[in-house]
Design an enzyme around this catalytic site. Structure first.
Site, short mmCIF file in Angstrom:
data_model
loop_
_atom_site.label_atom_id
_atom_site.label_comp_id
_atom_site.label_asym_id
_atom_site.label_seq_id
_atom_site.Cartn_x
_atom_site.Cartn_y
_atom_site.Cartn_z
N ASN A 13 0.86 -1.19 0.00
CA ASN A 13 0.00 0.00 0.00
C ASN A 13 0.89 1.24 0.00
OD1 ASN A 13 -1.85 2.01 0.48
ND2 ASN A 13 -2.30 1.40 2.59
N TRP A 14 0.97 1.87 -1.16
CA TRP A 14 1.88 3.02 -1.29
C TRP A 14 1.28 4.29 -0.67
CZ3 TRP A 14 3.87 2.53 -7.08
CH2 TRP A 14 4.60 1.34 -7.20
N GLU A 101 -6.98 4.30 8.00
CA GLU A 101 -6.80 5.74 7.72
C GLU A 101 -8.06 6.30 7.08
OE1 GLU A 101 -3.10 5.33 5.58
OE2 GLU A 101 -2.07 4.89 7.47
N GLU A 171 -5.49 -5.44 10.74
CA GLU A 171 -4.52 -4.37 10.93
C GLU A 171 -4.81 -3.65 12.24
OE1 GLU A 171 -2.60 -3.09 7.08
OE2 GLU A 171 -4.41 -1.93 7.23
N SER A 217 3.27 -2.25 10.42
CA SER A 217 4.73 -2.18 10.57
C SER A 217 5.43 -3.49 10.22
CB SER A 217 5.09 -1.71 11.99
OG SER A 217 4.54 -0.42 12.23
N GLY A 238 2.60 -1.20 4.41
CA GLY A 238 2.55 0.22 4.09
C GLY A 238 3.94 0.76 3.83
N GLY A 239 4.51 1.43 4.85
CA GLY A 239 5.79 2.12 4.71
C GLY A 239 6.88 1.29 4.03
C1 PEP Z 1 -0.96 -0.11 5.99
O1 PEP Z 1 -0.89 0.94 5.37
O2 PEP Z 1 -1.91 -0.85 5.80
C2 PEP Z 1 0.11 -0.43 6.94
C3 PEP Z 1 0.05 -1.57 7.58
O3 PEP Z 1 1.14 0.48 7.09
P1 PEP Z 1 2.58 0.21 7.79
O4 PEP Z 1 3.11 -1.07 7.20
O5 PEP Z 1 3.38 1.41 7.42
O6 PEP Z 1 2.33 0.08 9.26
#
Ligand code: PEP
Length: 262
Positions: A13-14, A101, A171, A217, A238-239
């Site tokens: 997920n960008w 989000e 999540e 994360s 995500g990141g």
């Molecule tokens: C996400 O955007 O769904 C996510 C899990 O972000 P991150 O990996 O940055 O926690």
């Protein structure tokens, strides 16, 4: 459209990142690592503006394309929105629904999640439905109740057989973008609970085939221990998905754990 096949699945997920040149370069790097992925499904979720560019960059490869959100109507006077048929047209086969989000910053509710899931399915997209508790809910011992509510309301009144085309992503809100990951045991408890709920509502076969992702994360270092858990089938990243090397390593570690577990 047929049901999805259970197997390692890693989604990137960008979020609201990357211009077209950067998006093309990142997608190409992921594709170039592709032959190593074996049976692991890899799907990229760029922002709407980069869908066409990424579709071109991954054309002819095994890497899939998804969008980060959709609106439930097919067309009309809905300024700023993008519909499921438009996403199909842009080359998507997946779409995220109910990301925390969207829920926290843009007022997404379980009711709107339900409408979006139905619109995605009708257009032939597979929705990745995000569920998860806040830190206050976890600390208050309400994690599983929150998940139950999100599943019951979000998946209400689905056409028969459609559960096989839906992916659930657990999540925990407190782990998204915070660097704080759920332990394998914490994640497994919730994943097993979700599979149990699918079993109760849709039967043994649907539960056995369901793809349940973890998100929060995820990095190369925690991919292997998380994936060793019985009910974790992959990740929504995500990141770490903004770095091709790290993203690919997450997939490799998932695949390594998958081969040991089966
Ligand atoms: C996400 O955007 O769904 C996510 C899990 O972000 P991150 O990996 O940055 O926690």
């Amino acid at each position: 459209m047929s049901s999805l096949k259970r197997g390692p699945f890693v989604a990137g997920n960008w979020k609201m990142n990357l211009g077209l040149g950067e998006a093309r370069a990142l997608a190409r790097k992921v594709v170039e690592a592709g032959p190593d992925f074996g049976e692991c499904t890899i799907v990229l979720f760029p922002p709407f503006t980069a869908l066409g560019t990424v579709a071109g960059a991954i054309a002819g490869s095994a890497v899939g394309l998804g969008a980060q959100d959709l609106f439930w109507e097919d067309q009309g006077a809905y300024t700023g929105e993008v519909s499921a048929p438009m996403l199909r047209d842009a080359g998507c086969t997946y779409v995220l629904v109910g990301h925390s989000e969207r829920r926290q910053l843009f007022g997404e509710t379980d009711g709107t999640v339900n409408r979006k899931i139905k619109a995605a399915l009708k257009a032939g997209l597979s929705p990745i439905v995000c569920v998860g508790e806040t830190l206050a809910e976890r600390d208050g011992g309400r994690t599983l109740d929150r998940i139950d509510d999100q599943l019951a309301l979000g998946l209400a009144d689905l056409p028969t057989g459609e559960i096989g085309r839906i992916i659930i992503a657990y999540e925990p809100v407190w782990a998204i973008g915070t660097g704080r990951t759920a332990s394998p045991g914490q994640a497994e408890e919730v994943h097993a609970h979700i599979r149990g709920r699918i079993r109760e509502s849709y039967g043994n076969e649907s539960a056995a085939c369901a793809i349940i992702l973890y998100g929060g994360s995820v990095k190369p270092a925690n991919s292997y221990p998380l994936f060793r858990e019985k009910n974790i089938d992959g990740y929504l990243v995500g990141g770490a998905s903004l770095d091709a090397g790290g993203f690919v390593d997450i997939a490799r570690e998932a695949l390594r754990a998958c081969r040991e577990k089966t």
